[in-house]
Design a protein around this motif. Structure first.
Motif, PDB file in Angstrom:
ATOM      1  N   UNK A  63       0.818  -1.215   0.000  1.00 13.76           N
ATOM      2  CA  UNK A  63       0.000   0.000   0.000  1.00 13.76           C
ATOM      3  C   UNK A  63       0.854   1.269   0.000  1.00 13.76           C
ATOM      4  N   UNK A  64       1.683   1.444  -1.035  1.00 12.98           N
ATOM      5  CA  UNK A  64       2.484   2.679  -1.082  1.00 12.98           C
ATOM      6  C   UNK A  64       1.657   3.913  -1.374  1.00 12.98           C
ATOM      7  N   UNK A  65       0.420   3.732  -1.860  1.00 13.07           N
ATOM      8  CA  UNK A  65      -0.473   4.853  -2.106  1.00 13.07           C
ATOM      9  C   UNK A  65      -1.912   4.358  -2.048  1.00 13.07           C
ATOM     10  N   UNK A  66      -2.837   5.322  -2.001  1.00 16.18           N
ATOM     11  CA  UNK A  66      -4.257   5.029  -1.998  1.00 16.18           C
ATOM     12  C   UNK A  66      -4.929   5.780  -3.132  1.00 16.18           C
ATOM     13  N   UNK A  67      -6.164   5.409  -3.423  1.00 22.02           N
ATOM     14  CA  UNK A  67      -6.924   6.125  -4.442  1.00 22.02           C
ATOM     15  C   UNK A  67      -7.056   7.584  -4.018  1.00 22.02           C
ATOM     16  N   UNK A  68      -6.727   8.477  -4.948  1.00 26.48           N
ATOM     17  CA  UNK A  68      -6.802   9.903  -4.654  1.00 26.48           C
ATOM     18  C   UNK A  68      -5.486  10.527  -4.234  1.00 26.48           C
ATOM     19  N   UNK A  69      -4.431   9.707  -4.020  1.00 30.28           N
ATOM     20  CA  UNK A  69      -3.126  10.246  -3.625  1.00 30.28           C
ATOM     21  C   UNK A  69      -2.417  10.879  -4.821  1.00 30.28           C
ATOM     22  N   UNK A  70      -1.689  11.917  -4.549  1.00 28.92           N
ATOM     23  CA  UNK A  70      -0.859  12.583  -5.556  1.00 28.92           C
ATOM     24  C   UNK A  70       0.504  11.904  -5.532  1.00 28.92           C
ATOM     25  N   UNK A  71       0.873  11.212  -6.620  1.00 30.50           N
ATOM     26  CA  UNK A  71       2.120  10.462  -6.654  1.00 30.50           C
ATOM     27  C   UNK A  71       2.963  10.887  -7.851  1.00 30.50           C
ATOM     28  N   UNK A  72       4.238  10.524  -7.778  1.00 31.45           N
ATOM     29  CA  UNK A  72       5.167  10.768  -8.866  1.00 31.45           C
ATOM     30  C   UNK A  72       5.985   9.500  -9.088  1.00 31.45           C
ATOM     31  N   UNK A  73       5.883   8.941 -10.309  1.00 29.35           N
ATOM     32  CA  UNK A  73       6.633   7.745 -10.686  1.00 29.35           C
ATOM     33  C   UNK A  73       7.489   8.106 -11.884  1.00 29.35           C
ATOM     34  N   UNK A  74       8.793   8.250 -11.671  1.00 29.90           N
ATOM     35  CA  UNK A  74       9.670   8.698 -12.749  1.00 29.90           C
ATOM     36  C   UNK A  74       9.288  10.104 -13.176  1.00 29.90           C
ATOM     37  N   UNK A 109      -3.573   6.724 -13.593  1.00 34.03           N
ATOM     38  CA  UNK A 109      -3.225   7.984 -12.934  1.00 34.03           C
ATOM     39  C   UNK A 109      -3.718   9.141 -13.800  1.00 34.03           C
ATOM     40  N   UNK A 110      -4.460  10.073 -13.185  1.00 42.52           N
ATOM     41  CA  UNK A 110      -4.923  11.278 -13.867  1.00 42.52           C
ATOM     42  C   UNK A 110      -3.866  12.362 -13.701  1.00 42.52           C
ATOM     43  N   UNK A 111      -3.293  12.787 -14.841  1.00 41.33           N
ATOM     44  CA  UNK A 111      -2.238  13.800 -14.783  1.00 41.33           C
ATOM     45  C   UNK A 111      -2.849  15.181 -14.563  1.00 41.33           C
ATOM     46  N   UNK A 112      -1.976  16.158 -14.324  1.00 45.51           N
ATOM     47  CA  UNK A 112      -2.453  17.508 -14.051  1.00 45.51           C
ATOM     48  C   UNK A 112      -2.849  18.250 -15.331  1.00 45.51           C
ATOM     49  N   UNK A 154       0.721  12.634 -11.074  1.00 46.61           N
ATOM     50  CA  UNK A 154      -0.719  12.849 -11.114  1.00 46.61           C
ATOM     51  C   UNK A 154      -1.402  12.233  -9.914  1.00 46.61           C
ATOM     52  N   UNK A 155      -2.747  12.062 -10.034  1.00 45.91           N
ATOM     53  CA  UNK A 155      -3.577  11.565  -8.944  1.00 45.91           C
ATOM     54  C   UNK A 155      -4.060  10.158  -9.296  1.00 45.91           C
ATOM     55  N   UNK A 156      -3.923   9.217  -8.341  1.00 47.86           N
ATOM     56  CA  UNK A 156      -4.320   7.830  -8.566  1.00 47.86           C
ATOM     57  C   UNK A 156      -5.846   7.740  -8.636  1.00 47.86           C
ATOM     58  N   UNK A 157      -6.353   7.113  -9.729  1.00 52.44           N
ATOM     59  CA  UNK A 157      -7.799   6.935  -9.880  1.00 52.44           C
ATOM     60  C   UNK A 157      -8.224   5.481  -9.705  1.00 52.44           C
ATOM     61  N   UNK A 158      -7.362   4.540 -10.120  1.00 54.78           N
ATOM     62  CA  UNK A 158      -7.761   3.127 -10.054  1.00 54.78           C
ATOM     63  C   UNK A 158      -6.527   2.246 -10.050  1.00 54.78           C
ATOM     64  N   UNK A 159      -6.614   1.151  -9.267  1.00 56.09           N
ATOM     65  CA  UNK A 159      -5.547   0.142  -9.239  1.00 56.09           C
ATOM     66  C   UNK A 159      -6.159  -1.185  -9.645  1.00 56.09           C
TER      67      UNK A 159
END
Length: 552
Positions: free
Chosen positions: A341-352, A368-371, A356-361
């Motif tokens: 669980x490194x992130x949850x739905x709705x978290x703002x993450x950066x991978x490389x 991920x929804x970008x800005x 953006x914001x996580x929408x679904x796993x």
């Protein structure tokens, strides 16, 4: 000779400090060597405790002795060859002249104080607490009041230690027997009265592992009170840690039997015989899996590289891995994400480079929804193997900048400016009050540099930007009031006087007695404090083009 066998020595002078404490390795050697039998001169070892000037020589000697007992009791062996011998050694993480002896005990560290290396004041002040958390007060009192013949040594241990070791082992075994008795006589009788049989199986499978855990925990918590040599303590700690992990594996191993019994009862009610055949296979697979993972975990926990072991285990599944490499990689990547669980739905993450914001796993990809409002599907294998910067989980958001003032700034103005910055931080309701660093930090090539290192506790990026805006406006106002000017990277030639002309006045002259009043006025309830930012009005209404104003 002193009562403890140390030779009477004069209090060390400055030259002794330079000789004994000129680098981290030498300071550690001084701490250890002069407390060893045959070399015992505790006043020399106490030189490593001079960071706290409030302590007299006897107190420093006691602190040095207590710290050595703590390290020995915890089995922490000091390797002098691994300690740097550079007198100007700098920690790579903090950038400061500090050296931590053990990563597992970071509160014990050396610092460079003037020209010598000593234990930090925080370490010296914490030694009594470390000592009390390591040794029982009761045992300490008993040992101090033992008759002299009990202190006689035989085979490297005192007589009282042999007696204590015997009763220590006996108490652990008695605790294990009592635990088994209580589980079998009371808990098992209680579960036998219930309508299900699974709780009976759980108690029967768990009584011996749990009793073993209780015994090992007792040994692990109390072995330091035996005051054994450091090598013996290191060995005991290693054995007990491995035994504790092994007993937990034993417990899980027994729970697999309970699970297989339950699955067997369920499959017996079905018409198909295939599921009944799968139960024994599943039981064996789970047991092997638990044992293998448990052994690898123990090896990894003890610092053994298990890469080669894992490589050997992977040979058997090479054909399957090659046939469905990408699919399996994404599937196991999803399992890793769900487990860690490194992130949850709705978290703002950066991978490389993707942010953006996580929408679904899902089982194959993470969306991920970008800005800029596009939807990116990232393979779970890539997510699991990448470093994930979870910006949404930040408790605090940092402001790090350097404020450059002109060299015309007077010392009084600099002090007032720095105190004013601290007052602004205290006045703002969104700043972290218990930790910030604001200091006159450097003489730059074109400016006097002030470090401004502050944290904000705000829920979103928009709030972070707004509070940065408010704080920076306050700094501009306060700088104007104090009379300082901000520098910029230029080289300017000033002709202050020419043919008798009056020299150019730089900055603003402020009376010294008014500077403290000015700095305080930017603090909480200060007359010049506006932590909410500057308010502009137009035709009697506040000018606000922020997003929140438009949503109202």
């Amino acid at each position: 000779m002193s009562p403890d066998g140390a030779s009477a020595q004069a209090v060390p002078d400055a030259s002794d400090y330079e000789r004994l404490l000129n680098n981290p390795r030498r300071a550690t050697h001084t701490f250890l060597h002069w407390q060893m039998k045959g070399h015992r001169q505790p006043e020399l070892a106490a030189t490593t405790m001079i960071a706290d000037p409030a302590l007299d020589l006897d107190q420093r000697i006691e602190r040095a002795s207590q710290l050595l007992k703590v390290l020995d009791a915890r089995g922490l062996i000091i390797d002098l060859e691994s300690i740097p011998g550079d007198r100007d050694y700098t920690d790579t993480l903090s950038g400061m002249h500090t050296y931590i002896l053990f990563p597992s005990l970071p509160e014990v560290f050396l610092v460079k104080r003037d020209t010598v290396w000593v234990f930090s004041k925080a370490t010296v002040d914490m030694i009594p607490d470390l000592y009390r958390s390591t040794f029982s007060i009761f045992v300490d009192v008993v040992v101090d009041n033992l008759p002299e013949y009990m202190r006689n040594e035989f085979g490297g241990l005192s007589i009282w230690q042999y007696i204590a070791l015997f009763f220590w082992i006996l108490i652990g075994l008695v605790l294990r027997s009592i635990t088994i008795f209580l589980l079998d006589k009371y808990l098992l009788k209680f579960t036998q009265k219930t309508s299900t049989k699974w709780d009976n199986l759980v108690v029967k499978e768990a009584d011996k592992p749990i009793s073993f855990v209780i015994m090992i925990l007792f040994y692990l918590i109390t072995y330091t009170n035996l005051m054994l040599p450091v090598t013996a303590n290191y060995f005991l700690r290693t054995v007990f840690e491995v035994a504790l992990l092994g007993s937990l594996i034993w417990l899980l191993y027994g729970m697999i039997n309970v699970l297989s019994e339950y699955l067997a009862s369920v499959t017996a009610k079905t018409e198909s015989t295939l599921d009944e055949q799968l139960v024994p296979l599943l039981r064996k697979t789970l047991k092997i899996f638990i044992v293998v993972i448990g052994v690898l975990f123990i090896l990894q926990n003890k610092g053994i590289n298990v890469t080669s072991v894992l490589a050997g285990l992977g040979i058997g599944g090479l054909a399957v891995a090659l046939a469905a490499r990408d699919t399996l990689a994404n599937f196991f990547g999803s399992i890793t994400i769900f487990a860690d669980r490194p992130f949850r739905i709705g978290d703002w993450i950066k991978i490389g480079e993707m942010e953006g914001v996580v929408e679904e796993v899902g089982f194959r990809t993470t969306r991920v929804r970008t800005f800029y409002n596009s939807l990116v599907s990232v393979p779970n294998a890539r997510v699991a193997d990448s470093s994930i910067d979870n910006l949404g989980m930040r408790q605090f958001r940092r402001i790090l900048t350097r404020l450059n003032l002109t060299y015309s700034t007077t010392p009084e103005q600099m002090e007032a400016f720095v105190e004013g910055l601290k007052a602004i931080v205290q006045a703002n309701p969104y700043t972290r009050k218990d930790f910030f660093e604001i200091h006159f930090n450097d003489f730059g090539s074109h400016s006097l540099d002030v470090l401004f290192y502050v944290f904000l506790k705000v829920p979103s990026w928009s709030d972070e930007l707004q509070q940065r805006h408010n704080i920076f406006l306050e700094i501009l106002k306060m700088a104007k009031e104090v009379g300082v000017e901000f520098a910029y990277p230029t080289q300017t030639l000033h002709v202050d006087s020419f043919y008798g002309d009056k020299p150019r006045q730089i900055g603003k002259e402020i009376p010294v007695e008014k500077l403290g009043e000015t700095a305080a006025s930017f603090g909480p309830n200060g007359g010049k404090s506006t932590p909410g930012g500057v308010k502009l009005t137009y035709n009697g209404d506040e000018v606000d083009f922020g997003a929140k104003a438009f949503r109202r």
